[in-house]
Design a protein around this motif. Sequence first.
Motif, PDB file in Angstrom:
ATOM      1  N   GLU A 101       0.357  -1.415   0.121  1.00 29.32           N
ATOM      2  CA  GLU A 101      -0.043   0.002   0.370  1.00 29.32           C
ATOM      3  C   GLU A 101       0.839   1.362  -0.422  1.00 29.32           C
ATOM      4  O   GLU A 101       0.398   2.094  -0.888  1.00 29.32           O
ATOM      5  N   LEU A 102       1.968   1.304   0.865  1.00 22.90           N
ATOM      6  CA  LEU A 102       2.999   2.122   0.973  1.00 22.90           C
ATOM      7  C   LEU A 102       3.833   2.085  -0.219  1.00 22.90           C
ATOM      8  O   LEU A 102       4.252   3.331  -0.395  1.00 22.90           O
ATOM      9  N   GLY A 103       3.895   1.314  -1.014  1.00 19.92           N
ATOM     10  CA  GLY A 103       5.111   1.141  -2.312  1.00 19.92           C
ATOM     11  C   GLY A 103       6.401   1.179  -1.600  1.00 19.92           C
ATOM     12  O   GLY A 103       7.211   2.093  -2.758  1.00 19.92           O
ATOM     13  N   LEU A 104       6.797   0.783  -0.708  1.00 20.33           N
ATOM     14  CA  LEU A 104       7.899   0.506  -0.539  1.00 20.33           C
ATOM     15  C   LEU A 104       8.744  -0.795  -0.802  1.00 20.33           C
ATOM     16  O   LEU A 104       8.159  -1.579  -1.184  1.00 20.33           O
ATOM     17  N   PRO A 105       9.408  -0.148  -1.111  1.00 22.79           N
ATOM     18  CA  PRO A 105      10.722  -1.749  -1.553  1.00 22.79           C
ATOM     19  C   PRO A 105      10.988  -2.034  -0.196  1.00 22.79           C
ATOM     20  O   PRO A 105      10.819  -1.660   0.592  1.00 22.79           O
ATOM     21  N   TYR A 106      10.837  -3.873  -0.236  1.00 20.43           N
ATOM     22  CA  TYR A 106      11.650  -4.563   1.100  1.00 20.43           C
ATOM     23  C   TYR A 106      11.936  -6.267   0.434  1.00 20.43           C
ATOM     24  O   TYR A 106      11.627  -6.110  -1.113  1.00 20.43           O
ATOM     25  N   GLU A 107      12.342  -6.651   0.915  1.00 21.15           N
ATOM     26  CA  GLU A 107      12.492  -8.010   1.113  1.00 21.15           C
ATOM     27  C   GLU A 107      12.079  -8.861   1.700  1.00 21.15           C
ATOM     28  O   GLU A 107      11.848  -8.680   2.973  1.00 21.15           O
ATOM     29  N   LEU A 132       5.831   1.754  10.260  1.00 28.16           N
ATOM     30  CA  LEU A 132       5.899   1.833   8.965  1.00 28.16           C
ATOM     31  C   LEU A 132       4.985   2.983   8.475  1.00 28.16           C
ATOM     32  O   LEU A 132       5.740   3.987   7.143  1.00 28.16           O
ATOM     33  N   ALA A 133       3.388   3.202   8.530  1.00 27.57           N
ATOM     34  CA  ALA A 133       2.784   3.793   8.545  1.00 27.57           C
ATOM     35  C   ALA A 133       3.816   5.480   8.381  1.00 27.57           C
ATOM     36  O   ALA A 133       3.810   6.162   7.803  1.00 27.57           O
ATOM     37  N   GLY A 134       4.368   5.089  10.048  1.00 21.81           N
ATOM     38  CA  GLY A 134       3.860   7.087  10.925  1.00 21.81           C
ATOM     39  C   GLY A 134       5.930   7.132   9.924  1.00 21.81           C
ATOM     40  O   GLY A 134       6.092   8.383   9.034  1.00 21.81           O
ATOM     41  N   THR A 135       6.570   6.138   9.719  1.00 19.15           N
ATOM     42  CA  THR A 135       7.912   6.912   9.268  1.00 19.15           C
ATOM     43  C   THR A 135       7.814   6.941   7.314  1.00 19.15           C
ATOM     44  O   THR A 135       8.828   7.910   7.121  1.00 19.15           O
ATOM     45  N   TYR A 136       7.122   5.944   6.519  1.00 23.80           N
ATOM     46  CA  TYR A 136       7.251   6.422   5.436  1.00 23.80           C
ATOM     47  C   TYR A 136       5.841   6.883   4.847  1.00 23.80           C
ATOM     48  O   TYR A 136       6.128   6.872   3.161  1.00 23.80           O
ATOM     49  N   GLY A 137       4.804   6.715   5.790  1.00 24.81           N
ATOM     50  CA  GLY A 137       3.924   7.164   4.804  1.00 24.81           C
ATOM     51  C   GLY A 137       3.836   8.274   4.532  1.00 24.81           C
ATOM     52  O   GLY A 137       2.694   8.622   3.462  1.00 24.81           O
ATOM     53  N   GLY A 138       4.442   9.448   4.553  1.00 23.98           N
ATOM     54  CA  GLY A 138       3.985  10.792   4.587  1.00 23.98           C
ATOM     55  C   GLY A 138       3.139  11.554   4.600  1.00 23.98           C
ATOM     56  O   GLY A 138       2.717  12.156   3.540  1.00 23.98           O
ATOM     57  N   GLY A 139       2.171  11.477   5.778  1.00 24.38           N
ATOM     58  CA  GLY A 139       0.803  11.734   5.996  1.00 24.38           C
ATOM     59  C   GLY A 139      -0.279  10.399   5.338  1.00 24.38           C
ATOM     60  O   GLY A 139      -1.557  11.476   6.213  1.00 24.38           O
ATOM     61  N   ARG A 140       0.267   9.140   5.075  1.00 24.07           N
ATOM     62  CA  ARG A 140      -0.721   8.379   3.907  1.00 24.07           C
ATOM     63  C   ARG A 140      -1.464   7.477   4.902  1.00 24.07           C
ATOM     64  O   ARG A 140      -0.052   7.471   5.669  1.00 24.07           O
ATOM     65  N   LEU A 141      -2.432   7.388   5.232  1.00 20.00           N
ATOM     66  CA  LEU A 141      -2.979   5.720   6.087  1.00 20.00           C
ATOM     67  C   LEU A 141      -3.120   6.240   7.548  1.00 20.00           C
ATOM     68  O   LEU A 141      -2.954   5.403   8.559  1.00 20.00           O
ATOM     69  N   VAL A 142      -2.553   7.693   8.000  1.00 18.25           N
ATOM     70  CA  VAL A 142      -2.800   7.867   9.359  1.00 18.25           C
ATOM     71  C   VAL A 142      -3.535   9.057   9.857  1.00 18.25           C
ATOM     72  O   VAL A 142      -3.421  10.107   8.998  1.00 18.25           O
TER      73      VAL A 142
END
Length: 223
Positions: free
Chosen positions: A21-27, A73-83
Amino acid sequence: MITVHHLNNSRSQRILWLLEELGLPYEIKRYQRDAKTMLAPAELRAVHPLGKSPVISDGELTIAESGAIVEYLAGTYGGGRLVPAAGSAERLRYTYWMHFAEGSAMSPLLLKLVFDRIENAPMPFFIRPVARRIAQQAKNWIVLPNIERILNFLEAELAKSAWFAGAEFSAADVQMSFPLEAASVRGGLNETRPRLWAFLKTIHARPAYQRALERGGKYDFLR
Ligand SMILES: N[C@@H](CCC(=O)N[C@@H](CS)C(=O)NCC(=O)O)C(=O)O
């Protein structure tokens, strides 16, 4: 790079969904449940002492507990999205559901799983009737009434707004997805609770959810 320590067929599926949902790269580092006990392998304890999934690593950080991971994850990388915005009524609801999912909703579902297993476990024939009776009484006395009450409550809450925290989809919906999925496979949640049922159908249709399923592998919590 974020690493998700992903136990197959488990709660960590919702972390993959959030990352999509956040469009973050992950492994993904994969761990397989023991086929008989369903427990996580001991190697997961090298990542976190409790050896439960999900756990994520992000640089020097290791974070366990789904709610903490979702908030991080939402707080650090969401940039205001999903919170929802700090101080809003939606933010308080967001916090409530973030805790409710694991703090209240999962307990009776887990107890049901345990007592169902006791009922069906192989054991000497002279013990089986006693074990079954204890398991059934515990379920009837405390487990099933609690699941029923929780599902009724959640169905009523979704009459107030489309999503758990309010009108907008948020990370609280991601956190709430697992107890509802678990309830749909082992807690009696079905079409008779139309709002909860529609919630599940709606989240499962989201492209990010589908991408997470493709990456996560077999997941038995879908109905
Ligand atoms: N409240 C924890 C629960 C973690 C948990 O129990 N995870 C399960 C996966 S669904 C697990 O690791 N089970 C395997 C085991 O206990 O060995 C969270 O939400 O992160």
